[in-house]
Write a protein that holds these residues in place. Structure first.
Motif, PDB file in Angstrom:
ATOM      1  N   UNK A  10     194.059  41.006  29.757  1.00  0.00           N
ATOM      2  CA  UNK A  10     193.595  42.194  30.486  1.00  0.00           C
ATOM      3  C   UNK A  10     193.262  41.841  31.936  1.00  0.00           C
ATOM      4  N   UNK A  11     192.803  40.624  32.185  1.00  0.00           N
ATOM      5  CA  UNK A  11     192.540  40.223  33.568  1.00  0.00           C
ATOM      6  C   UNK A  11     193.855  40.129  34.342  1.00  0.00           C
ATOM      7  N   UNK A  12     194.879  39.601  33.688  1.00  0.00           N
ATOM      8  CA  UNK A  12     196.178  39.484  34.348  1.00  0.00           C
ATOM      9  C   UNK A  12     196.722  40.871  34.682  1.00  0.00           C
ATOM     10  N   UNK A  13     196.507  41.799  33.739  1.00  0.00           N
ATOM     11  CA  UNK A  13     196.950  43.183  33.970  1.00  0.00           C
ATOM     12  C   UNK A  13     196.220  43.794  35.167  1.00  0.00           C
ATOM     13  N   UNK A  14     194.904  43.593  35.205  1.00  0.00           N
ATOM     14  CA  UNK A  14     194.100  44.150  36.297  1.00  0.00           C
ATOM     15  C   UNK A  14     194.507  43.547  37.637  1.00  0.00           C
ATOM     16  N   UNK A  15     194.792  42.258  37.624  1.00  0.00           N
ATOM     17  CA  UNK A  15     195.192  41.603  38.876  1.00  0.00           C
ATOM     18  C   UNK A  15     196.507  42.179  39.416  1.00  0.00           C
ATOM     19  N   UNK A  16     197.312  42.703  38.506  1.00  0.00           N
ATOM     20  CA  UNK A  16     198.587  43.278  38.927  1.00  0.00           C
ATOM     21  C   UNK A  16     198.492  44.743  39.317  1.00  0.00           C
ATOM     22  N   UNK A  17     197.273  45.291  39.267  1.00  0.00           N
ATOM     23  CA  UNK A  17     197.109  46.717  39.587  1.00  0.00           C
ATOM     24  C   UNK A  17     196.474  46.850  40.975  1.00  0.00           C
ATOM     25  N   UNK A  21     192.339  46.716  42.245  1.00  0.00           N
ATOM     26  CA  UNK A  21     191.890  45.662  43.167  1.00  0.00           C
ATOM     27  C   UNK A  21     191.310  46.269  44.446  1.00  0.00           C
ATOM     28  N   UNK A  22     191.982  47.319  44.941  1.00  0.00           N
ATOM     29  CA  UNK A  22     191.491  47.938  46.184  1.00  0.00           C
ATOM     30  C   UNK A  22     190.150  48.624  45.938  1.00  0.00           C
ATOM     31  N   UNK A 152     177.183  51.269  38.514  1.00  0.00           N
ATOM     32  CA  UNK A 152     178.122  52.294  38.986  1.00  0.00           C
ATOM     33  C   UNK A 152     179.292  52.385  38.007  1.00  0.00           C
ATOM     34  N   UNK A 153     179.116  53.179  36.970  1.00  0.00           N
ATOM     35  CA  UNK A 153     180.068  53.141  35.856  1.00  0.00           C
ATOM     36  C   UNK A 153     181.490  53.552  36.230  1.00  0.00           C
ATOM     37  N   UNK A 154     181.629  54.414  37.263  1.00  0.00           N
ATOM     38  CA  UNK A 154     182.970  54.925  37.596  1.00  0.00           C
ATOM     39  C   UNK A 154     183.508  54.271  38.862  1.00  0.00           C
ATOM     40  N   UNK A 155     183.053  53.082  39.142  1.00  0.00           N
ATOM     41  CA  UNK A 155     183.403  52.430  40.401  1.00  0.00           C
ATOM     42  C   UNK A 155     184.897  52.101  40.480  1.00  0.00           C
ATOM     43  N   UNK A 156     185.559  52.071  39.339  1.00  0.00           N
ATOM     44  CA  UNK A 156     186.992  51.750  39.319  1.00  0.00           C
ATOM     45  C   UNK A 156     187.854  52.924  39.740  1.00  0.00           C
ATOM     46  N   UNK A 157     187.243  54.086  39.907  1.00  0.00           N
ATOM     47  CA  UNK A 157     188.043  55.264  40.263  1.00  0.00           C
ATOM     48  C   UNK A 157     187.826  55.620  41.735  1.00  0.00           C
ATOM     49  N   UNK A 158     188.868  56.127  42.374  1.00  0.00           N
ATOM     50  CA  UNK A 158     188.682  56.636  43.733  1.00  0.00           C
ATOM     51  C   UNK A 158     188.600  58.158  43.698  1.00  0.00           C
ATOM     52  N   UNK A 159     188.323  58.752  44.864  1.00  0.00           N
ATOM     53  CA  UNK A 159     188.048  60.192  44.846  1.00  0.00           C
ATOM     54  C   UNK A 159     189.286  61.025  44.507  1.00  0.00           C
ATOM     55  N   UNK A 160     190.469  60.494  44.819  1.00  0.00           N
ATOM     56  CA  UNK A 160     191.685  61.238  44.463  1.00  0.00           C
ATOM     57  C   UNK A 160     191.806  61.315  42.943  1.00  0.00           C
ATOM     58  N   UNK A 161     191.545  60.214  42.288  1.00  0.00           N
ATOM     59  CA  UNK A 161     191.613  60.210  40.827  1.00  0.00           C
ATOM     60  C   UNK A 161     190.565  61.160  40.233  1.00  0.00           C
ATOM     61  N   UNK A 162     189.375  61.162  40.831  1.00  0.00           N
ATOM     62  CA  UNK A 162     188.300  62.025  40.312  1.00  0.00           C
ATOM     63  C   UNK A 162     188.616  63.494  40.595  1.00  0.00           C
ATOM     64  N   UNK A 163     189.176  63.749  41.770  1.00  0.00           N
ATOM     65  CA  UNK A 163     189.538  65.127  42.128  1.00  0.00           C
ATOM     66  C   UNK A 163     190.568  65.671  41.128  1.00  0.00           C
ATOM     67  N   UNK A 323     185.363  36.521  40.314  1.00  0.00           N
ATOM     68  CA  UNK A 323     186.253  36.955  39.232  1.00  0.00           C
ATOM     69  C   UNK A 323     186.119  38.465  39.028  1.00  0.00           C
ATOM     70  N   UNK A 324     184.879  38.934  38.846  1.00  0.00           N
ATOM     71  CA  UNK A 324     184.661  40.370  38.613  1.00  0.00           C
ATOM     72  C   UNK A 324     185.237  41.218  39.750  1.00  0.00           C
ATOM     73  N   UNK A 325     185.022  40.796  40.984  1.00  0.00           N
ATOM     74  CA  UNK A 325     185.462  41.624  42.112  1.00  0.00           C
ATOM     75  C   UNK A 325     186.986  41.737  42.158  1.00  0.00           C
ATOM     76  N   UNK A 326     187.676  40.843  41.469  1.00  0.00           N
ATOM     77  CA  UNK A 326     189.144  40.911  41.470  1.00  0.00           C
ATOM     78  C   UNK A 326     189.718  41.579  40.227  1.00  0.00           C
ATOM     79  N   UNK A 327     189.058  41.407  39.098  1.00  0.00           N
ATOM     80  CA  UNK A 327     189.645  41.980  37.875  1.00  0.00           C
ATOM     81  C   UNK A 327     188.958  43.274  37.456  1.00  0.00           C
ATOM     82  N   UNK A 328     187.743  43.544  37.976  1.00  0.00           N
ATOM     83  CA  UNK A 328     187.033  44.763  37.605  1.00  0.00           C
ATOM     84  C   UNK A 328     186.388  44.639  36.233  1.00  0.00           C
ATOM     85  N   UNK A 329     185.629  45.660  35.866  1.00  0.00           N
ATOM     86  CA  UNK A 329     184.803  45.586  34.662  1.00  0.00           C
ATOM     87  C   UNK A 329     185.553  45.744  33.357  1.00  0.00           C
TER      88      UNK A 329
END
Lengths: 475, 219
Positions: A10-17, A21-22, A152-163, A323-329
């Motif tokens: 799952x970390x490898x998958x996240x690193x490829x997204x 990452x942004x 911040x539970x939804x930190x992986x989402x940006x406002x476009x995704x939330x909109x 590690x966390x800042x690159x692969x996310x929660x």
């Protein structure tokens, strides 16, 4: 919660997204800068950290006594206290409280312990609507996701995704990426839910033994809504949350808000000391406190691992973890991600099941450097790595030794055999130096290394040979 | 779950023990002390940084400041606690031509819908302030119910400058905030806010969209 795929995958998958990452990069950079701005004086920070650490350590040392004192104080204040050994017991207990009062609509403030219990899912299976009211939690609940950060539970989402999500899932909602409009939309929906709810549930940031006070820290007001509007308030806490006095709360609160989001103070610090009293016109009619163990007493029994329980759930270790800042929660597939999750999850669920998490760390020490209560996370990671592969007598770590694979086991046996026999060692060294370029990079164990790095090549001559050749005297 | 209680406490006792932890030094907190005027300035700085608004008043004149503000803003009404001494002072400044002054005197069960849907602003007193970080200390109760400072979209709070404490710690230690009989105590530093959408700060997510402090200079 158990991992469906390994952390490595799952970390490898996240690193490829690139989106993940942004989103994390932006958020974590901001949080690190805000925290740093709150602690401009290193001496002041260290004095506050030492105080916070001492308060938490002292509270833990007296834990059984303080829990009994907390219970007595709560009962005196009219708060009913319940104990749960496991998540299942906790869930049943809460369902029982709701059923006894005919409550089918529950609004929830943020609570990581309820995430740990899988409470929402459990209640929904039993006909209770459990609605998350923290905006971040609400956002991820709409998508049936889990939090990717404890603050911040939804930190992986940006406002476009939330909109997009709001326009699809909230009735009559128009598409907008304006954050104020999105927030207003959530306010409208959730205010109706607060008004109609039969019961409210919250976590507890600190529980004060001598006064029987439940302290709740928040910015949104949803915690206050959940705990003061419905007739029934249920609070859930891990048993380590207790502190001795209300004076202890002030420095811990200062460390918590500054470390978590870089705020000097949160919008609300809410102290709940009981249900509606005589003459009061609002507030819940009943307040219940559920104290959960779920493996904590086992962690408590080990003097080194006990430091894990000092955690005040600020999330600073996540924000600063390379590690966390690159692969996310979500890559951790655990309720508690990041460095604290790496030590907490294997201790709760067993090091055999979750030992992979322990290797998602560079041991750089950034987590312990920022931890407001000085938890030595890297030291505990190293300890648990050993626990995962050894059955040390006297250890209370769940699942110890079960993380040892047959390949690893064989490799270490061969290693020990070679190193303990001079002839075998000399022969192995001769082979390694002579056939140095022929060692295949795809060998088990070596393969993981060569995936991202060049193959290590032994020297042309062993040290022993060189010493002999060059005539260096040795013993 | 009597069994659970006994089991948990027993295992904690069995696994407990360790070196005593010395009483922590609170010097770092005690050192945070300022003269009264500096306390006021610090409180304002801290609270204004999170969008709290301030109105200034002199002793005895604050009800007319509140009234003037409600009129200027065009609020149709203001909810208040009629039994509190500030509530009584407020009511005495009001006339029938002014925005409706609604007393919070019914149990919330019969008043909830109106509270959520019809009230424009709520008025409470602050027990004290916190200079270090900026914040108001409240102790809701029978005279000023808990939801007065939470449900209305605007919260107006009365604060006497002389009640501002240096820190939250000193307010607990010296004033006994949170240690008395009140069943709910609160620190409020600003209007309700969130940064859950892409770290962008938005105000008024669940609680009041505006916090207005009527600061009475009685130093």
């Amino acid at each position: 919660m158990h991992a469906e795929t390994g952390f490595r995958e799952s970390a490898a998958q996240a690193l490829g997204d690139p989106q993940i990452r942004a989103n994390f990069r932006r958020a974590m950079d901001g949080l690190m800068a805000k925290r740093a701005a709150q602690f401009p004086d290193p001496a002041d920070l260290q004095a506050l950290r030492s105080l916070g650490t001492a308060i938490r350590a002292r509270s833990l040392l007296k834990l059984p006594e303080l829990l009994e004192q907390l219970e007595a104080s709560c009962l005196r204040n009219g708060i009913q206290v319940h104990w749960a050994r496991t998540c299942e017991e906790g869930n049943e207990l809460i369902l029982g409280l709701l059923r006894a009062r005919g409550a089918t609509r529950l609004v929830k403030g943020k609570s990581m312990v309820s995430e740990e219990m899988g409470l929402n899912h459990f209640l929904e299976e039993h006909g209770v609507e459990a609605l998350e009211s923290d905006l971040g939690e609400y956002i991820i609940q709409l998508d049936q996701e889990t939090p990717s950060h404890i603050i911040m539970p939804a930190i992986h989402k940006n406002k476009t995704q939330i909109a997009r999500q709001f326009s699809q899932k909230i009735k009559d909602a128009k598409y907008t990426e304006d954050v104020d409009e999105l927030t207003a939309l959530a306010r409208k929906v959730l205010r109706r839910k607060f008004l109609e709810a039969d019961a409210g549930l919250s976590g507890v940031n600190f529980a004060v033994a001598d006064t029987g006070t439940l302290c709740l820290v928040e910015n949104e007001g949803n915690g206050r809504m959940s705990t003061h509007v419905p007739a029934l308030h249920i609070a859930v806490m891990g048993l380590e949350k207790v502190v001795e006095t209300l004076e202890d709360v002030a420095p811990l609160y200062a460390l918590l808000t500054r470390s978590a989001t870089g705020q000097a103070v949160s919008t609300y610090l809410n102290l709940v000391r009981g249900p509606r009293g005589p003459g009061e016109l609002d507030g819940p009619r009943e307040v219940h406190l559920v104290i959960l163990d779920n493996g904590r007493s086992r962690i408590y029994a080990d003097p080194q691992l006990r430091a894990t329980l000092r955690c005040i759930r600020c999330g600073a270790c996540m924000n600063h973890c390379p590690v966390y800042t690159r692969v996310g929660g979500h890559a951790y597939q655990a309720v508690y991600p990041g460095p604290i999750g790496k030590i907490l999850t294997p201790q709760m669920e067993g090091v055999g099941v979750r030992h992979e998490l322990l290797h998602g760390s560079s041991l750089c020490g950034a987590c312990s450097e920022v931890c407001p209560v000085e938890i030595p996370i890297p030291e505990i990671i190293v300890r648990l790595r050993r626990e995962a592969t050894h059955r040390d007598p006297g250890s209370s770590v769940e699942g110890r030794g079960t993380g040892r694979t047959a390949t690893e086991d064989l490799a270490w046996r061969v290693w020990a055999a070679v190193l303990s026999r001079p002839g075998a060692y000399r022969f192995a060294a001769w082979c390694a130096t002579r056939f140095r370029n022929l060692i295949p990079g795809g060998l088990p164990l070596l393969k993981a290394w060569t995936l991202a790095r060049g193959k290590p090549v032994p020297a042309r001559r062993s040290l022993q040979e060189r010493v002999r050749e060059e005539g260096i005297p040795h013993g | 779950m009597a069994d659970a209680r006994a089991t948990i406490l027993e295992s904690l006792r069995a696994g407990g023990g360790g070196e005593p932890v010395p009483l922590p030094s609170t010097e770092v907190l005690a050192a945070r002390a300022w003269p009264p005027a500096e306390r006021v300035a610090r409180l304002r700085r801290g609270m204004e940084a999170v969008h709290t608004e301030f109105l200034e008043a002199v002793p005895g004149q604050w009800p007319s400041v509140v009234l003037g503000f409600c009129r200027d803003q065009g609020f149709p009404n203001l909810l208040y606690g009629p039994a509190s001494s500030a509530g009584k002072a407020l009511a005495s400044a009001w006339t029938p031509r002014d925005p409706e002054l609604i007393p919070y005197r019914e149990p919330v069960e019969t008043f909830k819908a109106a509270l959520f849907e019809d009230v424009a602003a709520g008025f409470t007193t602050a027990l004290a302030g916190v200079a270090e970080t900026g914040g108001l200390l409240l102790e809701p109760g029978p005279e000023e119910p808990r939801l007065l400072s939470l449900v209305p979209p605007v919260h107006i709070a009365l604060l006497l400058a002389s009640t501002i404490e240096d820190t939250l710690w000193s307010a607990v230690r010296h004033r006994g905030w949170g240690r008395g009989a009140a069943r709910n105590s609160l620190l409020i530093s600003g209007p309700s806010k969130t940064a859950d959408i892409e770290q962008t700060l938005a105000y008024g997510v669940h609680g009041p969209r505006r916090l207005v402090v009527v600061l009475v200079d009685n130093l």
